[in-house]
Write a protein that holds these residues in place. Structure first.
Motif, PDB file in Angstrom:
ATOM      1  N   ASP A  68     -13.227   1.672   8.296  1.00  0.00           N
ATOM      2  CA  ASP A  68     -12.552   2.792   7.639  1.00  0.00           C
ATOM      3  C   ASP A  68     -11.799   2.328   6.396  1.00  0.00           C
ATOM      4  OD1 ASP A  68     -13.500   4.532   9.525  1.00  0.00           O
ATOM      5  OD2 ASP A  68     -11.667   4.526  10.746  1.00  0.00           O
ATOM      6  N   LYS A  69     -11.133   1.187   6.492  1.00  0.00           N
ATOM      7  CA  LYS A  69     -10.370   0.688   5.343  1.00  0.00           C
ATOM      8  C   LYS A  69     -11.298   0.200   4.230  1.00  0.00           C
ATOM      9  CE  LYS A  69      -5.900  -0.410   7.380  1.00  0.00           C
ATOM     10  NZ  LYS A  69      -6.122  -0.215   8.819  1.00  0.00           N
ATOM     11  N   TYR A  70     -12.428  -0.411   4.601  1.00  0.00           N
ATOM     12  CA  TYR A  70     -13.385  -0.809   3.561  1.00  0.00           C
ATOM     13  C   TYR A  70     -13.881   0.424   2.800  1.00  0.00           C
ATOM     14  CZ  TYR A  70     -13.980  -5.774   4.734  1.00  0.00           C
ATOM     15  OH  TYR A  70     -13.793  -7.116   4.909  1.00  0.00           O
ATOM     16  N   ARG A  79     -21.823  -2.173  -7.760  1.00  0.00           N
ATOM     17  CA  ARG A  79     -22.430  -3.230  -6.965  1.00  0.00           C
ATOM     18  C   ARG A  79     -21.363  -4.177  -6.421  1.00  0.00           C
ATOM     19  NH1 ARG A  79     -25.323  -5.181 -10.667  1.00  0.00           N
ATOM     20  NH2 ARG A  79     -26.961  -3.618 -10.473  1.00  0.00           N
ATOM     21  N   ALA A  80     -20.397  -4.524  -7.266  1.00  0.00           N
ATOM     22  CA  ALA A  80     -19.308  -5.401  -6.826  1.00  0.00           C
ATOM     23  C   ALA A  80     -18.488  -4.739  -5.728  1.00  0.00           C
ATOM     24  CB  ALA A  80     -18.415  -5.760  -8.007  1.00  0.00           C
ATOM     25  N   ALA A  81     -18.237  -3.439  -5.881  1.00  0.00           N
ATOM     26  CA  ALA A  81     -17.457  -2.720  -4.868  1.00  0.00           C
ATOM     27  C   ALA A  81     -18.186  -2.683  -3.539  1.00  0.00           C
ATOM     28  CB  ALA A  81     -17.167  -1.303  -5.363  1.00  0.00           C
ATOM     29  N   ARG A  82     -19.492  -2.410  -3.584  1.00  0.00           N
ATOM     30  CA  ARG A  82     -20.246  -2.355  -2.333  1.00  0.00           C
ATOM     31  C   ARG A  82     -20.239  -3.695  -1.639  1.00  0.00           C
ATOM     32  NH1 ARG A  82     -23.669   1.092  -5.412  1.00  0.00           N
ATOM     33  NH2 ARG A  82     -24.980  -0.625  -6.029  1.00  0.00           N
ATOM     34  N   LEU A 141       0.822  -1.204   0.000  1.00  0.00           N
ATOM     35  CA  LEU A 141       0.000   0.000   0.000  1.00  0.00           C
ATOM     36  C   LEU A 141       0.860   1.260   0.000  1.00  0.00           C
ATOM     37  CD1 LEU A 141      -2.965   0.982   0.119  1.00  0.00           C
ATOM     38  CD2 LEU A 141      -2.705   1.072   2.608  1.00  0.00           C
ATOM     39  N   ALA A 142       1.976   1.214   0.729  1.00  0.00           N
ATOM     40  CA  ALA A 142       2.862   2.372   0.760  1.00  0.00           C
ATOM     41  C   ALA A 142       3.473   2.648  -0.610  1.00  0.00           C
ATOM     42  CB  ALA A 142       3.969   2.151   1.796  1.00  0.00           C
ATOM     43  N   ALA A 143       3.712   1.605  -1.375  1.00  0.00           N
ATOM     44  CA  ALA A 143       4.313   1.775  -2.703  1.00  0.00           C
ATOM     45  C   ALA A 143       3.293   2.176  -3.756  1.00  0.00           C
ATOM     46  CB  ALA A 143       4.999   0.479  -3.119  1.00  0.00           C
ATOM     47  N   HIS A 144       2.013   1.713  -3.561  1.00  0.00           N
ATOM     48  CA  HIS A 144       1.011   1.976  -4.609  1.00  0.00           C
ATOM     49  C   HIS A 144      -0.383   1.831  -4.000  1.00  0.00           C
ATOM     50  CE1 HIS A 144      -0.706   1.932  -8.695  1.00  0.00           C
ATOM     51  NE2 HIS A 144      -1.525   1.006  -8.227  1.00  0.00           N
ATOM     52  N   PRO A 145      -1.128   2.923  -3.828  1.00  0.00           N
ATOM     53  CA  PRO A 145      -2.496   2.818  -3.296  1.00  0.00           C
ATOM     54  C   PRO A 145      -3.342   1.904  -4.183  1.00  0.00           C
ATOM     55  CG  PRO A 145      -1.768   5.092  -3.319  1.00  0.00           C
ATOM     56  CD  PRO A 145      -0.740   4.325  -4.090  1.00  0.00           C
ATOM     57  N   SER A 146      -3.967   0.936  -3.571  1.00  0.00           N
ATOM     58  CA  SER A 146      -4.745  -0.049  -4.325  1.00  0.00           C
ATOM     59  C   SER A 146      -5.985  -0.428  -3.534  1.00  0.00           C
ATOM     60  CB  SER A 146      -3.900  -1.300  -4.586  1.00  0.00           C
ATOM     61  OG  SER A 146      -4.706  -2.418  -4.874  1.00  0.00           O
ATOM     62  N   PRO A 147      -7.147  -0.457  -4.163  1.00  0.00           N
ATOM     63  CA  PRO A 147      -8.362  -0.886  -3.437  1.00  0.00           C
ATOM     64  C   PRO A 147      -8.276  -2.322  -2.961  1.00  0.00           C
ATOM     65  CG  PRO A 147      -8.800  -0.676  -5.796  1.00  0.00           C
ATOM     66  CD  PRO A 147      -7.442  -0.093  -5.563  1.00  0.00           C
ATOM     67  N   TRP A 148      -7.552  -3.136  -3.715  1.00  0.00           N
ATOM     68  CA  TRP A 148      -7.465  -4.554  -3.352  1.00  0.00           C
ATOM     69  C   TRP A 148      -6.637  -4.732  -2.083  1.00  0.00           C
ATOM     70  CZ3 TRP A 148     -11.009  -4.984  -6.649  1.00  0.00           C
ATOM     71  CH2 TRP A 148     -10.924  -4.378  -7.894  1.00  0.00           C
ATOM     72  N   THR A 149      -5.542  -3.980  -1.959  1.00  0.00           N
ATOM     73  CA  THR A 149      -4.714  -4.070  -0.765  1.00  0.00           C
ATOM     74  C   THR A 149      -5.432  -3.460   0.437  1.00  0.00           C
ATOM     75  OG1 THR A 149      -2.792  -3.821  -2.205  1.00  0.00           O
ATOM     76  CG2 THR A 149      -2.422  -3.615   0.156  1.00  0.00           C
ATOM     77  N   LEU A 150      -6.144  -2.358   0.228  1.00  0.00           N
ATOM     78  CA  LEU A 150      -6.928  -1.776   1.315  1.00  0.00           C
ATOM     79  C   LEU A 150      -7.982  -2.764   1.816  1.00  0.00           C
ATOM     80  CD1 LEU A 150      -7.350   1.850  -0.056  1.00  0.00           C
ATOM     81  CD2 LEU A 150      -6.437   1.258   2.217  1.00  0.00           C
ATOM     82  N   ARG A 151      -8.613  -3.444   0.894  1.00  0.00           N
ATOM     83  CA  ARG A 151      -9.609  -4.427   1.309  1.00  0.00           C
ATOM     84  C   ARG A 151      -8.954  -5.553   2.100  1.00  0.00           C
ATOM     85  NH1 ARG A 151     -11.329  -9.319   0.389  1.00  0.00           N
ATOM     86  NH2 ARG A 151     -13.545  -9.810   0.647  1.00  0.00           N
ATOM     87  N   ALA A 152      -7.791  -6.029   1.660  1.00  0.00           N
ATOM     88  CA  ALA A 152      -7.099  -7.091   2.384  1.00  0.00           C
ATOM     89  C   ALA A 152      -6.769  -6.647   3.807  1.00  0.00           C
ATOM     90  CB  ALA A 152      -5.832  -7.486   1.636  1.00  0.00           C
ATOM     91  N   LEU A 153      -6.316  -5.423   3.977  1.00  0.00           N
ATOM     92  CA  LEU A 153      -6.010  -4.907   5.306  1.00  0.00           C
ATOM     93  C   LEU A 153      -7.276  -4.748   6.148  1.00  0.00           C
ATOM     94  CD1 LEU A 153      -3.261  -2.320   4.306  1.00  0.00           C
ATOM     95  CD2 LEU A 153      -2.941  -4.334   5.779  1.00  0.00           C
TER      96      LEU A 153
END
Length: 527
Positions: free
Chosen positions: A499-501, A524-527, A472-484
């Motif tokens: 907050d991370k979701y 819809r997929a994101a929600r 995440l520090a190297a590249h903001p990504s929704p997938w990594t935020l979701r994993a965290l």
């Protein structure tokens, strides 16, 4: 039993993805079906839905021996989410309905032991990384469908194994389930395992599910599992017979030692689930099941390079209704056992198993259905030899493409533009490859994201979080935020997880809006 109950429980369903894209709106649909039949029995198999044995019709009497659900209505019951009721479901992997219950299997014609043809189903089960095959055939003039099953461990390490065949049969007020046992292990809504007498009886103690005689499933209040405690040396079988003494019987060779009764019960919850899984006016069902262990809470150690194989038989049973529904339990089960021996002797099943072993390695002929490309990827990686269950390179697809590049070039590829990361292998072998993989400059975040997934699946959750934070520090990504966010929720940090979701949702929306690719489906997929 205690050792096997505590052995290698599943930590997560990775690398399998949860299937939850379904609802309650119904419409006519076509499903691929494969039919096996002789003069007496017609069997219908759904290769695109886990190879489910959907129907078993006894032609001379016109009786449907299985519970045949008229609708395909998924519900969140399986390890991977979507599951549907009815027929015979094969379950490999870990406690629960297997991850392939709504997934396609490979299917082809293969020579049968008696010189005819049989249907072979096979795939690579990804929760435990085990290839398997199911060979179905009907000997000439036989009332019984045979299923030759083999699970192989091609690895140089011990792997936890689990198998249960779940057989849904019609349930009526007078249906009685019989097995050669006087006791069972009960597992119900209290989530505790207890040893109880079978059948119980009007003058006996009440069972934890509110029943006095568990063999009549509509007399129980709550849903429950009963694992029959069959003495060593006894033939393995279970049957569900209606008031006339007719129904389906299931038997097998002895390796498949476990036998179970599942019932929904007559309470509001059980009745509601039965209705939810089908359509109004459809009758209810119960399940008789068979597995490698005594209970479904257990997993068996499967040695490196070994295989488990056995034969199952499914067919009609006719027994004296006065005896099988009588008050004398010993006489009732003796009559069912005698009727089974007359219809299909134990020696006949053993002989059929021996003959089947002679063709278990036969290479499939005409392909009838295609499964996933994961088996082909694993064969490429491990150079496995699996006679009888080919996983050709032609089945490799987009999901396997980045992993094939890692395998062949040692370089982890770049992600496709604005696309979600694909499925990720998580076995120890793939984790080792990820840890030592090179990648392109600026792509380290993508490798670290996948490495975190593999570490999370292995139980090394602290290291997984460190990799995701570095990604995440190297590249903001929704997938990594979701994993965290998942990691925070697992640690009980619900506010941080929320907050991370939200941050993952915002990041995903911003990413797609920048490319004018945001759609209602994406939202819809994101929600």
């Amino acid at each position: 039993m205690a050792r096997q109950i505590g052995y290698a429980p599943l930590r997560s369903v990775l690398p399998v993805r949860v299937l939850d894209g379904y609802g309650r709106d119904r419409a006519p649909a076509r499903l691929d079906a494969l039919v096996i039949e002789n003069e007496r029995v017609r069997a219908t198999v759904l290769p695109g839905l886990g190879g489910r044995l959907y129907s078993l019709l006894h032609k001379p009497t016109g009786r449907e021996l299985l519970y045949r659900n008229p609708v395909f209505q998924p519900a969140d019951f399986a390890l991977a989410g979507a599951w549907f009721s009815g027929g015979v479901e094969w379950n490999l992997g870990a406690t629960g309905h297997w991850a392939l219950t709504c997934a396609p299997l490979h299917a082809a014609r293969v020579p049968a032991p008696d010189g005819g043809e049989m249907l072979r189903l096979w795939e690579w089960e990804r929760l435990r990384d085990l290839p398997f095959q199911i060979d179905l055939w009907l000997p000439a003039d036989s009332d019984f469908l045979y299923a030759g099953i083999r699970v192989r461990n091609p690895h140089d390490r011990t792997v936890p194994a689990y198998w249960w065949s779940n057989v849904a049969v019609p349930e009526t007020e007078d249906t009685r389930v019989l097995a050669p046992a006087d006791a069972a292990w009960h597992f119900g809504h209290t989530r505790a395992l207890s040893h109880v007498p079978v059948p119980g009886g009007a003058d006996g103690p009440e069972h934890p599910d509110g029943a006095r005689d568990i063999t009549y499933t509509t007399r129980a209040e709550h849903a429950a599992d009963y694992f029959f405690d069959i003495p060593a040396g006894q033939r393995r079988w279970t049957t569900a017979l209606d008031g006339t003494g007719r129904g389906l019987v299931h038997t097998s060779t002895d390796l498949l030692r476990g036998r179970k009764l599942f019932l929904w019960g007559r309470g509001r919850g059980g009745r509601r689930w039965q209705e939810w899984l089908t359509e109004p006016g459809t009758g209810g069902y119960l399940e008789i099941q068979a597995g490698l262990a005594r209970t479904q809470l257990e997993h068996l150690p499967m040695a490196a390079g070994s295989a488990f194989s056995w034969l199952e038989a499914y067919g009609p049973l006719d027994a004296d209704p006065a005896l099988v529904h009588g008050a004398d339990w010993a006489a009732a089960r003796a009559e069912a056992g005698r009727s089974l021996e007359a219809a299909l002797p134990r020696a006949t099943v053993e002989a059929a198993y021996d003959r089947w072993l002679g063709v278990a390695d036969a290479e499939p002929g005409e392909a009838l259905a295609t499964g996933s490309g994961w088996g082909a990827l694993e064969v490429q990686r491990g150079r496995h030899r699996l006679p009888g269950t080919p996983f050709p390179a032609g089945t490799l697809g987009e999901d396997q493409k980045p992993w094939l590049e890692l395998l062949l070039a040692g370089v982890f590829p770049r992600p496709p533009l604005d696309a979600a990361p694909g499925p990720c292998p998580v076995s120890p072998e793939w984790r080792d490859l990820l840890e030592s993989a090179d990648t392109y400059p600026g792509n380290e975040w993508f490798r670290d994201y996948h490495l975190g997934i593999a570490q999370w699946a292995a139980g090394d959750r602290a290291q997984a979080v460190r990799n995701w934070e570095r990604s995440l520090a190297a590249h903001p990504s929704p997938w990594t935020l979701r994993a965290l966010a998942v990691a925070d929720a697992d640690a009980g940090e619900t506010k941080r997880a929320a907050d991370k979701y939200l941050a993952a949702y915002d990041c995903l929306r911003a990413t797609f809006l920048d490319r004018a690719a945001w759609t209602e489906d994406t939202a819809r997929a994101a929600r």
